[in-house]
Design a protein around this motif. Sequence first.
Motif, PDB file in Angstrom:
ATOM      1  N   TYR A  72      16.898 -11.947 -25.991  1.00  0.00           N
ATOM      2  CA  TYR A  72      16.113 -12.935 -26.726  1.00  0.00           C
ATOM      3  C   TYR A  72      16.347 -12.779 -28.225  1.00  0.00           C
ATOM      4  O   TYR A  72      16.422 -13.770 -28.964  1.00  0.00           O
ATOM      5  CB  TYR A  72      14.624 -12.778 -26.432  1.00  0.00           C
ATOM      6  N   LYS A  73      16.439 -11.526 -28.677  1.00  0.00           N
ATOM      7  CA  LYS A  73      16.671 -11.278 -30.107  1.00  0.00           C
ATOM      8  C   LYS A  73      18.085 -11.673 -30.526  1.00  0.00           C
ATOM      9  O   LYS A  73      18.342 -11.908 -31.706  1.00  0.00           O
ATOM     10  CB  LYS A  73      16.414  -9.804 -30.418  1.00  0.00           C
ATOM     11  N   MET A  74      19.007 -11.726 -29.548  1.00  0.00           N
ATOM     12  CA  MET A  74      20.369 -12.185 -29.836  1.00  0.00           C
ATOM     13  C   MET A  74      20.437 -13.710 -29.897  1.00  0.00           C
ATOM     14  O   MET A  74      21.481 -14.273 -30.235  1.00  0.00           O
ATOM     15  CB  MET A  74      21.333 -11.684 -28.757  1.00  0.00           C
ATOM     16  N   GLY A  75      19.326 -14.370 -29.537  1.00  0.00           N
ATOM     17  CA  GLY A  75      19.297 -15.831 -29.558  1.00  0.00           C
ATOM     18  C   GLY A  75      19.619 -16.461 -28.216  1.00  0.00           C
ATOM     19  O   GLY A  75      19.888 -17.662 -28.140  1.00  0.00           O
ATOM     20  N   MET A  76      19.581 -15.648 -27.141  1.00  0.00           N
ATOM     21  CA  MET A  76      19.906 -16.154 -25.810  1.00  0.00           C
ATOM     22  C   MET A  76      18.627 -16.456 -25.039  1.00  0.00           C
ATOM     23  O   MET A  76      17.685 -15.670 -25.037  1.00  0.00           O
ATOM     24  CB  MET A  76      20.740 -15.126 -25.028  1.00  0.00           C
ATOM     25  N   SER A  77      18.602 -17.615 -24.363  1.00  0.00           N
ATOM     26  CA  SER A  77      17.479 -17.943 -23.491  1.00  0.00           C
ATOM     27  C   SER A  77      17.645 -17.213 -22.161  1.00  0.00           C
ATOM     28  O   SER A  77      18.727 -16.692 -21.851  1.00  0.00           O
ATOM     29  CB  SER A  77      17.427 -19.453 -23.232  1.00  0.00           C
ATOM     30  N   GLN A  78      16.589 -17.197 -21.354  1.00  0.00           N
ATOM     31  CA  GLN A  78      16.671 -16.532 -20.059  1.00  0.00           C
ATOM     32  C   GLN A  78      17.699 -17.204 -19.159  1.00  0.00           C
ATOM     33  O   GLN A  78      18.423 -16.536 -18.409  1.00  0.00           O
ATOM     34  CB  GLN A  78      15.293 -16.541 -19.369  1.00  0.00           C
ATOM     35  N   GLU A  79      17.781 -18.550 -19.245  1.00  0.00           N
ATOM     36  CA  GLU A  79      18.772 -19.262 -18.435  1.00  0.00           C
ATOM     37  C   GLU A  79      20.190 -18.848 -18.818  1.00  0.00           C
ATOM     38  O   GLU A  79      21.057 -18.716 -17.940  1.00  0.00           O
ATOM     39  CB  GLU A  79      18.623 -20.780 -18.604  1.00  0.00           C
ATOM     40  N   MET A  80      20.437 -18.624 -20.125  1.00  0.00           N
ATOM     41  CA  MET A  80      21.763 -18.198 -20.571  1.00  0.00           C
ATOM     42  C   MET A  80      22.088 -16.802 -20.056  1.00  0.00           C
ATOM     43  O   MET A  80      23.221 -16.520 -19.658  1.00  0.00           O
ATOM     44  CB  MET A  80      21.829 -18.240 -22.101  1.00  0.00           C
ATOM     45  N   VAL A  81      21.081 -15.932 -20.047  1.00  0.00           N
ATOM     46  CA  VAL A  81      21.283 -14.572 -19.525  1.00  0.00           C
ATOM     47  C   VAL A  81      21.638 -14.637 -18.041  1.00  0.00           C
ATOM     48  O   VAL A  81      22.576 -13.975 -17.578  1.00  0.00           O
ATOM     49  CB  VAL A  81      20.017 -13.715 -19.735  1.00  0.00           C
ATOM     50  N   ASN A  82      20.886 -15.446 -17.284  1.00  0.00           N
ATOM     51  CA  ASN A  82      21.144 -15.552 -15.850  1.00  0.00           C
ATOM     52  C   ASN A  82      22.530 -16.113 -15.573  1.00  0.00           C
ATOM     53  O   ASN A  82      23.213 -15.693 -14.642  1.00  0.00           O
ATOM     54  CB  ASN A  82      20.081 -16.438 -15.196  1.00  0.00           C
ATOM     55  N   GLU A  83      22.945 -17.078 -16.393  1.00  0.00           N
ATOM     56  CA  GLU A  83      24.284 -17.638 -16.226  1.00  0.00           C
ATOM     57  C   GLU A  83      25.348 -16.580 -16.515  1.00  0.00           C
ATOM     58  O   GLU A  83      26.374 -16.513 -15.844  1.00  0.00           O
ATOM     59  CB  GLU A  83      24.468 -18.837 -17.149  1.00  0.00           C
ATOM     60  N   GLY A  84      25.071 -15.729 -17.514  1.00  0.00           N
ATOM     61  CA  GLY A  84      25.985 -14.630 -17.809  1.00  0.00           C
ATOM     62  C   GLY A  84      26.096 -13.657 -16.642  1.00  0.00           C
ATOM     63  O   GLY A  84      27.189 -13.182 -16.308  1.00  0.00           O
ATOM     64  N   LEU A  85      24.964 -13.361 -15.982  1.00  0.00           N
ATOM     65  CA  LEU A  85      24.986 -12.494 -14.799  1.00  0.00           C
ATOM     66  C   LEU A  85      25.849 -13.098 -13.703  1.00  0.00           C
ATOM     67  O   LEU A  85      26.675 -12.412 -13.080  1.00  0.00           O
ATOM     68  CB  LEU A  85      23.557 -12.289 -14.269  1.00  0.00           C
ATOM     69  N   ALA A  86      25.652 -14.403 -13.462  1.00  0.00           N
ATOM     70  CA  ALA A  86      26.413 -15.081 -12.407  1.00  0.00           C
ATOM     71  C   ALA A  86      27.905 -15.119 -12.755  1.00  0.00           C
ATOM     72  O   ALA A  86      28.765 -14.933 -11.881  1.00  0.00           O
ATOM     73  CB  ALA A  86      25.878 -16.492 -12.208  1.00  0.00           C
TER      74      ALA A  86
END
Length: 879
Positions: free
Chosen positions: A221-235
């Motif tokens: 979040y502090k990097m400016g990423m939303s939770q959806e962006m994090v999940n997409e990165g995991l996938a």
Amino acid sequence: MSEENISDAQRKLTEAMQQQALDYARYGQMQVTTSDQLRDAQVQAATGMRNFTAAGGMAGKAIGALAGAGVAAAAEMYKGKKGMGAFNSSLDSLSEAATLAGAALTLLMPGGIIMKAVIGGLTMAATAAIAYTKAANDMSDKLYKSYSGLQQAGGAAADGMTGVFEDAKKLGLSMDQLDSMVSLVAANSQDLAAFSGSVSQGRKQLANMGQSLKGTAEEFYKMGMSQEMVNEGLANYLRVQTRNGRAQTMNTDQLAASARNYIMEQDKLAQITGLNAKQQQDIRESALNEEQFLAKTMDMRARGQNKAADEMETFNVLVTSMGEGVAKGIRASVNGNLMDEAAQKLNFSAAGKQNEIIRKIQSGQMSAAQGAQELAKALGKYATGTGRALGTIQAGETVGIKLSEAERARRLADNNFEEQAADAAADLEKRRKGAGDKLVDAQGNLIKGQRDINEKLERDVLKGIPNAQANMARLANVTDTLADGFTTLTNGINRLLKLIGLGEKEPAKPKEMTKSETAAAAATSDKRNTAKPLQDKVDMMAKELDADEKALKDAKRAGKFGDELKPLEEKILKNKKEYDIAAKQLLAAEKEIAQAALEEQKLRHKQTLDRRKLARLEQDNLNDAEAIRDFNEEKANLVKAGKDTSSVDKKIKQRQNNIAGRSAEVGQLQTDLKTSTVGATDKSLAFTGASGSKSNFEQLNPVVKDKVVAASQQYNADTGNKITVNSAKRDSADQQRLWDESKQAGREGKTESGMPIAKPGTSKHEQGLAIDIQNYNDPAAVSAMNRQGLKQTVPNDPVHFEIPSAEEGGIVSGPASGYQTTMHGTEAVIPMQNNSGDFVKMFETMAAQSSRMADMLETLVRAQQTGNDISTKILRQQA
């Protein structure tokens, strides 16, 4: 009423009467406000209740809101709304009723502030409970919608809606963000299945990875990423690692930790190259689709060189920022050979430097950033020297990379990849720890806190879904009764409108319920019928208790006490215990009703999906049948030209296999949905769409239908396969459409493949005397049809089978010389060319007489139909 209250009431009554007299003196009539004031004063003087007019208005509105509560749900269902959310409008009406009733009581009650606070508290409790139920309804509908979405992607599992909720929470998502999870699973379904053996297991594994990262979520979040962006990165990480074979060797925590590093690495590379996360992902996946690069990285990982393999993939992203030609050359050089043209051009431009760089990265002696810097410097020299010289004579791209790519590499070398990578890493570390902008740090912590609060609140709401479902089932019972009344009313209105020529036509007869739907509906009905005596018993006991308690109060007011009241008190106590037992039994029965209703709803939803699937499969069969026709026409042309037909035969066989492959599923769906009255023919006949449907088959002439059934059963016994019906009974409008389309296309009377189309009114299909099948080129199917007397009688129309006219006693045409007939016992063959012989005249006379008789019969039929129409109109008018 106390003396103080009495004096106050008398004073108000006196004032109201004085105002009444004043109104008559001034206006000749009493004003509305004075009337309300007088009524309030009279009621207060008689009963002690204050504000009667205002409170009465609110109470009336409360009653109206209560009445509207039941109607509201019916209205929502009328609009087509489904699920528990359909009842929320009813709950709004109930909440309004509770608020209005509470306000009315507050105005009426003569008590002080404590009593008013109690009433206000009760009102708030009622409205809060209703709000909670609405939230549970909304959550239930959202979870079911997501569960259905996952089912379409193969991601649904036995953990159902609860599993969807838990996985969403592991991935840090609220109920309003469920669509992002469904989309993520759908987009990665094949890789999830490859990773875990099934999409649902892969979905759970992805969620578990998210759970492992929840403790450090605020970093993203502090990097400016939303939770959806994090999940997409995991996938994305899981997809890449599944394709290179590494994912299956790591446990959940290892996958999560590596995915975290992968997402961080993408952030750094974005700063250095300007390539966003999606572009980087596409570059990585594209490289893994190239055989040589994938083989090399897989070999490195097999040897335990995972870090070096990661650096190779990162190196590929970095060099792609120089140009696609450079990247292709690197990927073609990973094994040290120069067989590929791209490798040769890069080797020429980099003076062989790339091979040294690749070896060092693969051995772990050099990082991706260092390698990119070295390669960029080498290409920079080419840009300012040989490359520029070759460019002046337009010869550079014949032996080396594009000059524009070499020049871009030179500029990147001036920026220094190593230094930029170090700066990007330092900047990322500051942002990740919140050591940069304090506002971003605070915002990241806030989002993390909000996510945790959201999870706690939504878990509380989740607990209320079972109770909400049970309550909504009870409300559904009320709504069902109202819907019946609504139907009765609208049917009556519609009948009145029809008498004057208006109103809607009666809808077509609805489809019969399937056996499963009937059983489910019966189960729900049985539960309701079982609960009805209990409900009646509870209602009766409640009335009896109320009457006894009232009698007890009256006795006490009359001065009775002690032994005089004991029998009644004992009776009340006993009845209360029995009432509590019966009420608990009723509650259990209502829960069973709710569960049965829920199961019925699930079944109806499944069978709706099955009906759509059946329609899709039947349309696919029809498309394949049409393709087979076209291929057979192509085959006929090839045969005429003396050319090889093997490629067309393969296409025909493939389409036939497609139809055969669907037959079991189509048959099972048709059986489950009970959409046919064919019965045993399901085992030997398959149906397509349009005029090849079961319904059209059932409309065939009974003689023809029985022969087709017998042929299909024989064919099924011989081969184990089904005869597939392409077209059976065809109505005149459909025949006219086919004819008109052929005329408009400039091929009057022929299909696109050259097969004949009969003129409207002459087709045996219109009479139910012909059938088209898809197995027409299968000797076993043709033989089975022929044995039943069904023949391919129409030239250039091999799919068409009918009973030849000669078998019915008529005149048939044949070749000018020789005979191609099948004899049936002792028969006479009479040549009829050149209009010679008495036989010709006899048959001509018979044909003419038959034609006149047919015209007369048609006239009689029309007259009878007209008479029927007139009789029907008269009867309707009398009705």
